[in-house]
Write a protein that holds these residues in place. Structure first.
Motif, PDB file in Angstrom:
ATOM      1  N   VAL A  78      16.106 -64.710  24.882  1.00  0.00           N
ATOM      2  CA  VAL A  78      15.268 -63.716  24.205  1.00  0.00           C
ATOM      3  C   VAL A  78      14.511 -62.807  25.183  1.00  0.00           C
ATOM      4  CG1 VAL A  78      13.314 -63.382  22.622  1.00  0.00           C
ATOM      5  CG2 VAL A  78      15.120 -65.035  22.046  1.00  0.00           C
ATOM      6  N   PRO A  79      13.836 -63.362  26.229  1.00  0.00           N
ATOM      7  CA  PRO A  79      13.089 -62.454  27.121  1.00  0.00           C
ATOM      8  C   PRO A  79      13.983 -61.404  27.784  1.00  0.00           C
ATOM      9  CG  PRO A  79      12.449 -64.750  27.502  1.00  0.00           C
ATOM     10  CD  PRO A  79      13.628 -64.785  26.579  1.00  0.00           C
ATOM     11  N   PHE A  80      15.184 -61.820  28.221  1.00  0.00           N
ATOM     12  CA  PHE A  80      16.093 -60.869  28.875  1.00  0.00           C
ATOM     13  C   PHE A  80      16.538 -59.788  27.888  1.00  0.00           C
ATOM     14  CE2 PHE A  80      20.412 -59.620  30.361  1.00  0.00           C
ATOM     15  CZ  PHE A  80      20.050 -59.137  31.613  1.00  0.00           C
ATOM     16  N   ALA A  81      16.779 -60.201  26.656  1.00  0.00           N
ATOM     17  CA  ALA A  81      17.172 -59.231  25.627  1.00  0.00           C
ATOM     18  C   ALA A  81      16.027 -58.247  25.371  1.00  0.00           C
ATOM     19  CB  ALA A  81      17.550 -59.956  24.339  1.00  0.00           C
ATOM     20  N   VAL A  82      14.823 -58.765  25.222  1.00  0.00           N
ATOM     21  CA  VAL A  82      13.668 -57.914  24.919  1.00  0.00           C
ATOM     22  C   VAL A  82      13.409 -56.922  26.056  1.00  0.00           C
ATOM     23  CG1 VAL A  82      11.157 -57.908  24.589  1.00  0.00           C
ATOM     24  CG2 VAL A  82      12.604 -59.533  23.298  1.00  0.00           C
ATOM     25  N   GLU A  83      13.469 -57.414  27.289  1.00  0.00           N
ATOM     26  CA  GLU A  83      13.308 -56.527  28.464  1.00  0.00           C
ATOM     27  C   GLU A  83      14.266 -55.347  28.407  1.00  0.00           C
ATOM     28  OE1 GLU A  83      14.249 -58.528  32.185  1.00  0.00           O
ATOM     29  OE2 GLU A  83      12.764 -60.084  31.628  1.00  0.00           O
ATOM     30  N   ASN A  84      15.449 -55.607  27.858  1.00  0.00           N
ATOM     31  CA  ASN A  84      16.476 -54.567  27.810  1.00  0.00           C
ATOM     32  C   ASN A  84      16.508 -53.831  26.474  1.00  0.00           C
ATOM     33  OD1 ASN A  84      18.257 -54.562  30.370  1.00  0.00           O
ATOM     34  ND2 ASN A  84      17.839 -56.726  29.975  1.00  0.00           N
ATOM     35  N   GLY A  85      15.515 -54.112  25.636  1.00  0.00           N
ATOM     36  CA  GLY A  85      15.423 -53.398  24.363  1.00  0.00           C
ATOM     37  C   GLY A  85      16.486 -53.791  23.358  1.00  0.00           C
ATOM     38  N   ILE A  86      17.011 -54.983  23.508  1.00  0.00           N
ATOM     39  CA  ILE A  86      18.091 -55.440  22.622  1.00  0.00           C
ATOM     40  C   ILE A  86      17.578 -56.549  21.699  1.00  0.00           C
ATOM     41  CG2 ILE A  86      20.354 -56.577  22.522  1.00  0.00           C
ATOM     42  CD1 ILE A  86      20.409 -53.683  23.596  1.00  0.00           C
ATOM     43  N   ARG A  87      17.932 -56.435  20.419  1.00  0.00           N
ATOM     44  CA  ARG A  87      17.615 -57.486  19.461  1.00  0.00           C
ATOM     45  C   ARG A  87      18.802 -58.425  19.317  1.00  0.00           C
ATOM     46  NH1 ARG A  87      15.167 -56.675  13.425  1.00  0.00           N
ATOM     47  NH2 ARG A  87      16.990 -55.385  12.973  1.00  0.00           N
ATOM     48  N   LEU A  88      18.545 -59.712  19.351  1.00  0.00           N
ATOM     49  CA  LEU A  88      19.595 -60.706  19.122  1.00  0.00           C
ATOM     50  C   LEU A  88      19.713 -60.933  17.613  1.00  0.00           C
ATOM     51  CD1 LEU A  88      18.696 -63.302  21.920  1.00  0.00           C
ATOM     52  CD2 LEU A  88      20.298 -61.361  22.030  1.00  0.00           C
ATOM     53  N   VAL A  89      20.882 -60.668  17.086  1.00  0.00           N
ATOM     54  CA  VAL A  89      21.087 -60.753  15.638  1.00  0.00           C
ATOM     55  C   VAL A  89      21.912 -62.000  15.311  1.00  0.00           C
ATOM     56  CG1 VAL A  89      22.014 -59.594  13.599  1.00  0.00           C
ATOM     57  CG2 VAL A  89      21.036 -58.241  15.483  1.00  0.00           C
ATOM     58  N   LEU A  90      21.285 -62.919  14.594  1.00  0.00           N
ATOM     59  CA  LEU A  90      21.967 -64.170  14.239  1.00  0.00           C
ATOM     60  C   LEU A  90      22.703 -63.977  12.920  1.00  0.00           C
ATOM     61  CD1 LEU A  90      19.056 -66.625  15.084  1.00  0.00           C
ATOM     62  CD2 LEU A  90      20.816 -65.662  16.588  1.00  0.00           C
ATOM     63  N   GLU A  91      23.975 -64.263  12.932  1.00  0.00           N
ATOM     64  CA  GLU A  91      24.777 -64.041  11.732  1.00  0.00           C
ATOM     65  C   GLU A  91      25.261 -65.377  11.175  1.00  0.00           C
ATOM     66  OE1 GLU A  91      28.333 -61.724  12.253  1.00  0.00           O
ATOM     67  OE2 GLU A  91      28.620 -61.520  10.100  1.00  0.00           O
ATOM     68  N   PRO A  92      24.807 -65.717   9.956  1.00  0.00           N
ATOM     69  CA  PRO A  92      25.356 -66.926   9.334  1.00  0.00           C
ATOM     70  C   PRO A  92      26.825 -66.707   8.991  1.00  0.00           C
ATOM     71  CG  PRO A  92      23.560 -65.979   7.993  1.00  0.00           C
ATOM     72  CD  PRO A  92      23.850 -65.003   9.081  1.00  0.00           C
ATOM     73  N   LEU A  93      27.644 -67.706   9.270  1.00  0.00           N
ATOM     74  CA  LEU A  93      29.043 -67.673   8.847  1.00  0.00           C
ATOM     75  C   LEU A  93      29.259 -68.703   7.738  1.00  0.00           C
ATOM     76  CD1 LEU A  93      31.136 -67.397  12.160  1.00  0.00           C
ATOM     77  CD2 LEU A  93      29.914 -65.617  10.906  1.00  0.00           C
ATOM     78  N   HIS A  94      30.268 -68.465   6.924  1.00  0.00           N
ATOM     79  CA  HIS A  94      30.623 -69.429   5.871  1.00  0.00           C
ATOM     80  C   HIS A  94      30.828 -70.817   6.495  1.00  0.00           C
ATOM     81  CE1 HIS A  94      32.945 -71.433   2.728  1.00  0.00           C
ATOM     82  NE2 HIS A  94      32.524 -70.495   1.895  1.00  0.00           N
ATOM     83  N   PRO A  95      30.406 -71.878   5.787  1.00  0.00           N
ATOM     84  CA  PRO A  95      30.550 -73.227   6.356  1.00  0.00           C
ATOM     85  C   PRO A  95      31.980 -73.627   6.722  1.00  0.00           C
ATOM     86  CG  PRO A  95      29.003 -73.267   4.551  1.00  0.00           C
ATOM     87  CD  PRO A  95      29.606 -71.885   4.562  1.00  0.00           C
TER      88      PRO A  95
END
Lengths: 210, 210
Positions: free
Chosen positions: B133-150
């Motif tokens: 998360v910190p590296f993503a935030v520093e670079n202005g990027i949001r980490l998007v978690l995608e639920p997949l079908h079970p």
């Protein structure tokens, strides 16, 4: 085959007849006896094949207990005709459970309705299920809701998680509505551990397949 | 093809390049332009094929916005070596997202660990995700978690419901961790409606495929 009968941990072990799908009921009963499995959970098709009275006698004469009857349900039809047929079939299943001297009837509740316009549990989808509770209770039968893996949500069961049937069952006594826990279906559920603990606390677990 | 560009409701429409799997990135960009779709969500394999700089220029020159980059993740390896490789790959993906001038990086978190002994979310399984998360935030990027079908839980994503990533994201700012909502994956989720509403309230929805 091993003889499980001397091990007390196996005193509640039951063979679900779907596990030995190619066996007739008589063959499954015989398999249980040979293996020392003290109980059987027959499916309705195998019972119908043998005839209800004969099936009941066959199991009783072998000294086996009927842990549950599989399965009723499919109560989510959108039209009145489909709902009435499902209710009649489930009332028959309750009486079959009585004849087999078991207290547990497993239900697969039915699929999300075809053509539904929403992405969530449609209001009223399970009304016919709850209507059955008094008849089941009068007959000493518990309705057991079994979550199925979401790959079956479109054609068999709109209940996929263990938490949902426990939430839905909350208004009903634990002797009226229970749940089945089959890890084949619910292993992926992120809430599985706390919901199994909850189901145990609430005395709703009718069976567990580890 | 229809021209969507004059309809303001389509101003946030984006073509995920997996929708047109047989197209190269250049073909997908051309398809967007012809159809008036103002944005594209390329997959990393298509970007790598074109070359990162060329891909970026191709999309920019066509006047398209990059809605997101697909996909990072697979961060649940049990061994240190597997975890280190996954972290390195995800840091690379974050920098690719920067180069493509998007703010959203989709992640498929990774499967339940092989050989796990429990039936529930193993502690620590997502530690490497949160480390990013910190590296993503520093670079202005949001980490998007995608639920997949079970049906993908055993090999791709231990996140199947929409509620779980929202619970897990709670300690993080909505600009750091978001969610993707793809009805192909989550339509069966009995909590879908309230969780979509919650995701909206929490400003975490990076994309919605209705």
């Amino acid at each position: 085959m091993s003889d499980f009968s001397s091990l007390s941990v196996f005193s509640r072990l039951s063979l679900n007849s779907a596990t030995t799908k190619k066996w007739t009921l008589a063959e499954a009963v015989d398999g249980c006896v040979r293996a020392g499995i003290p109980a059987i959970g027959p499916w309705r098709d195998r019972v119908a094949e043998a005839g209800l009275d004969k099936a009941s006698k066959l199991i009783r004469d072998a000294g086996l207990r009927v842990s549950s009857l599989c399965r009723g349900g499919f109560l989510t039809a959108a039209d009145a005709e489909g709902q009435a047929a499902a209710v009649a079939d489930n009332r028959a299943a309750i009486l079959e459970a009585v004849a087999l001297d078991t207290r547990e009837l497993f239900l697969v509740v039915g699929a999300w309705r075809r053509g539904r316009k929403t992405w969530w549990l449609p209001a009223g989808a399970l009304d016919r299920l709850w209507d059955l509770v008094p008849f089941a209770v009068e007959n000493g039968i518990r309705l057991v809701l079994e979550p199925l893996h979401p790959m079956y949500a479109a054609d068999r069961a709109l209940i996929s998680t263990l938490g949902l049937p426990l939430d839905l069952a909350a208004p009903y006594d634990a002797r009226a509505v229970g749940v089945g826990v089959d890890t084949f279906h619910v292993w992926w559920d992120p809430e599985l551990k706390p919901q199994i603990e909850r189901a145990g606390r609430e005395n709703r677990i009718a069976s567990l397949r580890p």
